[in-house]
Design a protein around this motif. Structure first.
Motif, PDB file in Angstrom:
ATOM      1  N   GLU A 105       0.826  -1.198   0.000  1.00  0.00           N
ATOM      2  CA  GLU A 105       0.000   0.000   0.000  1.00  0.00           C
ATOM      3  C   GLU A 105       0.862   1.251   0.000  1.00  0.00           C
ATOM      4  O   GLU A 105       0.579   2.209  -0.698  1.00  0.00           O
ATOM      5  CB  GLU A 105      -0.925   0.022   1.220  1.00  0.00           C
ATOM      6  CG  GLU A 105      -2.089  -0.930   1.106  1.00  0.00           C
ATOM      7  CD  GLU A 105      -2.888  -1.001   2.396  1.00  0.00           C
ATOM      8  OE1 GLU A 105      -2.795  -0.065   3.209  1.00  0.00           O
ATOM      9  OE2 GLU A 105      -3.596  -1.990   2.582  1.00  0.00           O
ATOM     10  N   THR A 106       1.923   1.272   0.796  1.00  0.00           N
ATOM     11  CA  THR A 106       2.752   2.463   0.873  1.00  0.00           C
ATOM     12  C   THR A 106       3.577   2.653  -0.383  1.00  0.00           C
ATOM     13  O   THR A 106       4.006   3.750  -0.660  1.00  0.00           O
ATOM     14  CB  THR A 106       3.674   2.437   2.101  1.00  0.00           C
ATOM     15  OG1 THR A 106       4.502   1.283   2.014  1.00  0.00           O
ATOM     16  CG2 THR A 106       2.892   2.438   3.389  1.00  0.00           C
ATOM     17  N   SER A 107       3.794   1.600  -1.185  1.00  0.00           N
ATOM     18  CA  SER A 107       4.576   1.754  -2.399  1.00  0.00           C
ATOM     19  C   SER A 107       3.720   2.226  -3.579  1.00  0.00           C
ATOM     20  O   SER A 107       4.245   2.595  -4.597  1.00  0.00           O
ATOM     21  CB  SER A 107       5.275   0.441  -2.746  1.00  0.00           C
ATOM     22  OG  SER A 107       4.340  -0.532  -3.115  1.00  0.00           O
ATOM     23  N   ARG A 108       2.402   2.199  -3.440  1.00  0.00           N
ATOM     24  CA  ARG A 108       1.530   2.695  -4.501  1.00  0.00           C
ATOM     25  C   ARG A 108       1.631   4.209  -4.569  1.00  0.00           C
ATOM     26  O   ARG A 108       1.675   4.885  -3.554  1.00  0.00           O
ATOM     27  CB  ARG A 108       0.081   2.319  -4.217  1.00  0.00           C
ATOM     28  CG  ARG A 108      -0.220   0.899  -4.482  1.00  0.00           C
ATOM     29  CD  ARG A 108      -1.710   0.657  -4.405  1.00  0.00           C
ATOM     30  NE  ARG A 108      -1.941  -0.757  -4.280  1.00  0.00           N
ATOM     31  CZ  ARG A 108      -2.804  -1.297  -3.456  1.00  0.00           C
ATOM     32  NH1 ARG A 108      -3.547  -0.551  -2.691  1.00  0.00           N
ATOM     33  NH2 ARG A 108      -2.944  -2.596  -3.410  1.00  0.00           N
ATOM     34  N   PRO A 109       1.629   4.737  -5.796  1.00  0.00           N
ATOM     35  CA  PRO A 109       1.651   6.195  -5.913  1.00  0.00           C
ATOM     36  C   PRO A 109       0.453   6.813  -5.200  1.00  0.00           C
ATOM     37  O   PRO A 109      -0.668   6.337  -5.319  1.00  0.00           O
ATOM     38  CB  PRO A 109       1.566   6.411  -7.421  1.00  0.00           C
ATOM     39  CG  PRO A 109       2.125   5.156  -8.018  1.00  0.00           C
ATOM     40  CD  PRO A 109       1.700   4.067  -7.076  1.00  0.00           C
ATOM     41  N   SER A 110       0.710   7.861  -4.445  1.00  0.00           N
ATOM     42  CA  SER A 110      -0.353   8.475  -3.665  1.00  0.00           C
ATOM     43  C   SER A 110      -0.927   9.724  -4.324  1.00  0.00           C
ATOM     44  O   SER A 110      -1.941  10.237  -3.882  1.00  0.00           O
ATOM     45  CB  SER A 110       0.174   8.831  -2.270  1.00  0.00           C
ATOM     46  OG  SER A 110       1.272   9.705  -2.374  1.00  0.00           O
ATOM     47  N   GLY A 124      -1.283  18.947  -9.280  1.00  0.00           N
ATOM     48  CA  GLY A 124      -0.432  20.128  -9.213  1.00  0.00           C
ATOM     49  C   GLY A 124       0.938  19.805  -8.627  1.00  0.00           C
ATOM     50  O   GLY A 124       1.286  20.316  -7.570  1.00  0.00           O
ATOM     51  N   VAL A 125       1.715  18.984  -9.321  1.00  0.00           N
ATOM     52  CA  VAL A 125       2.960  18.458  -8.771  1.00  0.00           C
ATOM     53  C   VAL A 125       4.195  19.268  -9.159  1.00  0.00           C
ATOM     54  O   VAL A 125       5.312  18.898  -8.810  1.00  0.00           O
ATOM     55  CB  VAL A 125       3.159  16.975  -9.159  1.00  0.00           C
ATOM     56  CG1 VAL A 125       2.034  16.120  -8.571  1.00  0.00           C
ATOM     57  CG2 VAL A 125       3.246  16.799 -10.666  1.00  0.00           C
ATOM     58  N   TYR A 126       4.016  20.365  -9.876  1.00  0.00           N
ATOM     59  CA  TYR A 126       5.128  21.224 -10.292  1.00  0.00           C
ATOM     60  C   TYR A 126       4.662  22.674 -10.196  1.00  0.00           C
ATOM     61  O   TYR A 126       3.464  22.941 -10.035  1.00  0.00           O
ATOM     62  CB  TYR A 126       5.565  20.900 -11.734  1.00  0.00           C
ATOM     63  CG  TYR A 126       4.525  21.296 -12.765  1.00  0.00           C
ATOM     64  CD1 TYR A 126       4.594  22.529 -13.411  1.00  0.00           C
ATOM     65  CD2 TYR A 126       3.437  20.476 -13.051  1.00  0.00           C
ATOM     66  CE1 TYR A 126       3.611  22.916 -14.322  1.00  0.00           C
ATOM     67  CE2 TYR A 126       2.468  20.846 -13.955  1.00  0.00           C
ATOM     68  CZ  TYR A 126       2.562  22.071 -14.600  1.00  0.00           C
ATOM     69  OH  TYR A 126       1.593  22.456 -15.488  1.00  0.00           O
ATOM     70  N   THR A 153       4.836   5.888 -13.312  1.00  0.00           N
ATOM     71  CA  THR A 153       5.094   6.994 -12.390  1.00  0.00           C
ATOM     72  C   THR A 153       6.027   8.014 -13.014  1.00  0.00           C
ATOM     73  O   THR A 153       6.707   7.742 -14.013  1.00  0.00           O
ATOM     74  CB  THR A 153       5.735   6.493 -11.081  1.00  0.00           C
ATOM     75  OG1 THR A 153       7.061   6.015 -11.366  1.00  0.00           O
ATOM     76  CG2 THR A 153       4.887   5.408 -10.422  1.00  0.00           C
ATOM     77  N   MET A 154       6.091   9.155 -12.386  1.00  0.00           N
ATOM     78  CA  MET A 154       7.029  10.184 -12.822  1.00  0.00           C
ATOM     79  C   MET A 154       8.458   9.692 -12.658  1.00  0.00           C
ATOM     80  O   MET A 154       9.341  10.097 -13.409  1.00  0.00           O
ATOM     81  CB  MET A 154       6.808  11.490 -12.053  1.00  0.00           C
ATOM     82  CG  MET A 154       5.546  12.233 -12.433  1.00  0.00           C
ATOM     83  SD  MET A 154       5.444  12.671 -14.201  1.00  0.00           S
ATOM     84  CE  MET A 154       6.805  13.834 -14.345  1.00  0.00           C
ATOM     85  N   ASP A 155       8.698   8.790 -11.726  1.00  0.00           N
ATOM     86  CA  ASP A 155      10.038   8.214 -11.593  1.00  0.00           C
ATOM     87  C   ASP A 155      10.376   7.366 -12.814  1.00  0.00           C
ATOM     88  O   ASP A 155      11.516   7.400 -13.298  1.00  0.00           O
ATOM     89  CB  ASP A 155      10.161   7.380 -10.317  1.00  0.00           C
ATOM     90  CG  ASP A 155      11.567   6.835 -10.141  1.00  0.00           C
ATOM     91  OD1 ASP A 155      12.513   7.647 -10.022  1.00  0.00           O
ATOM     92  OD2 ASP A 155      11.729   5.600 -10.138  1.00  0.00           O
ATOM     93  N   ASP A 156       9.400   6.607 -13.324  1.00  0.00           N
ATOM     94  CA  ASP A 156       9.645   5.811 -14.530  1.00  0.00           C
ATOM     95  C   ASP A 156      10.065   6.717 -15.691  1.00  0.00           C
ATOM     96  O   ASP A 156      11.034   6.434 -16.399  1.00  0.00           O
ATOM     97  CB  ASP A 156       8.388   5.024 -14.935  1.00  0.00           C
ATOM     98  CG  ASP A 156       7.976   3.988 -13.905  1.00  0.00           C
ATOM     99  OD1 ASP A 156       8.861   3.338 -13.304  1.00  0.00           O
ATOM    100  OD2 ASP A 156       6.758   3.832 -13.694  1.00  0.00           O
ATOM    101  N   LYS A 158       8.303   8.473  -7.401  1.00  0.00           N
ATOM    102  CA  LYS A 158       7.592   7.191  -7.401  1.00  0.00           C
ATOM    103  C   LYS A 158       6.188   7.322  -6.842  1.00  0.00           C
ATOM    104  O   LYS A 158       5.351   6.455  -7.048  1.00  0.00           O
ATOM    105  CB  LYS A 158       8.360   6.150  -6.586  1.00  0.00           C
ATOM    106  CG  LYS A 158       9.587   5.645  -7.284  1.00  0.00           C
ATOM    107  CD  LYS A 158      10.357   4.677  -6.419  1.00  0.00           C
ATOM    108  CE  LYS A 158      11.635   4.270  -7.137  1.00  0.00           C
ATOM    109  NZ  LYS A 158      12.498   3.435  -6.323  1.00  0.00           N
ATOM    110  N   GLN A 159       5.913   8.409  -6.141  1.00  0.00           N
ATOM    111  CA  GLN A 159       4.595   8.619  -5.525  1.00  0.00           C
ATOM    112  C   GLN A 159       3.624   9.361  -6.440  1.00  0.00           C
ATOM    113  O   GLN A 159       2.508   9.665  -6.040  1.00  0.00           O
ATOM    114  CB  GLN A 159       4.755   9.384  -4.207  1.00  0.00           C
ATOM    115  CG  GLN A 159       5.508   8.598  -3.155  1.00  0.00           C
ATOM    116  CD  GLN A 159       4.839   7.283  -2.840  1.00  0.00           C
ATOM    117  OE1 GLN A 159       3.639   7.210  -2.622  1.00  0.00           O
ATOM    118  NE2 GLN A 159       5.611   6.215  -2.848  1.00  0.00           N
TER     119      GLN A 159
END
Length: 157
Positions: free
Chosen positions: A33-38, A44-46, A92-95, A145-146
């Motif tokens: 659960e905690t590894s799923r993107p939240s 509004g991430v930027y 994810t944005m990390d990907d 990753k979130q």
């Protein structure tokens, strides 16, 4: 050691082993659960300022291949529109950041810093009409990753 003490130690060892196994089984769903993107790119991430920095970097480092309209061409994938969203939906944005980090710009992989990459990605998000927010997109992989990439607003699916 007496056989009574040995028996008690064996029982204690087995009990501890069983407890560890049960705890591992019960903690696994919480870890997932905690590894799923939240959050999603719709949250509004930027910031607009970060996207402006990214636009200048994009023009210098990316536009030559991906075009000023981010549409890509031939073998170069688009960074805007349905083609871009279809390629990255659910990731994810990390990907996305990692893809840029290890493969861009061509023949100069690793030239861009993590901060420059997220600035460019902020520009890409803005160009794709994802809303800006109050906080900058952070270059830390654990933060990226979130953040899920979603083509449509979550409440409109």
């Amino acid at each position: 050691m007496t056989s009574k003490i040995k028996g008690s130690l064996r029982i204690a060892a087995v009990a501890i082993f069983v407890f560890v196994i049960i705890e591992a089984i019960h903690s696994t769903p919480r870890a997932q659960e905690t590894s799923r993107p939240s959050r999603s790119v719709w949250d509004g991430v930027y910031t607009e300022g970060q996207a402006k920095r990214g636009e200048a970097l994009y023009s210098r480092e990316c536009a030559r291949c991906h075009g000023s309209d981010l549409a890509g061409a031939d073998e170069v994938p688009p960074l805007s529109g349905p083609g871009f969203l279809a390629n990255w939906e659910g990731l994810t944005m990390d990907d996305l950041s990692e893809r840029v980090r290890v493969s861009m710009p061509p023949n100069k992989q690793g030239k861009l810093t993590r901060q420059e990459i997220v600035d460019i990605l902020s520009y890409v998000l803005g160009f794709n009409k994802f809303p800006g927010g109050n906080g900058e997109l952070e270059p830390k992989p654990e933060s990226l990753k979130q953040i899920r990439i979603e083509a449509t607003k979550p409440n409109q699916k």
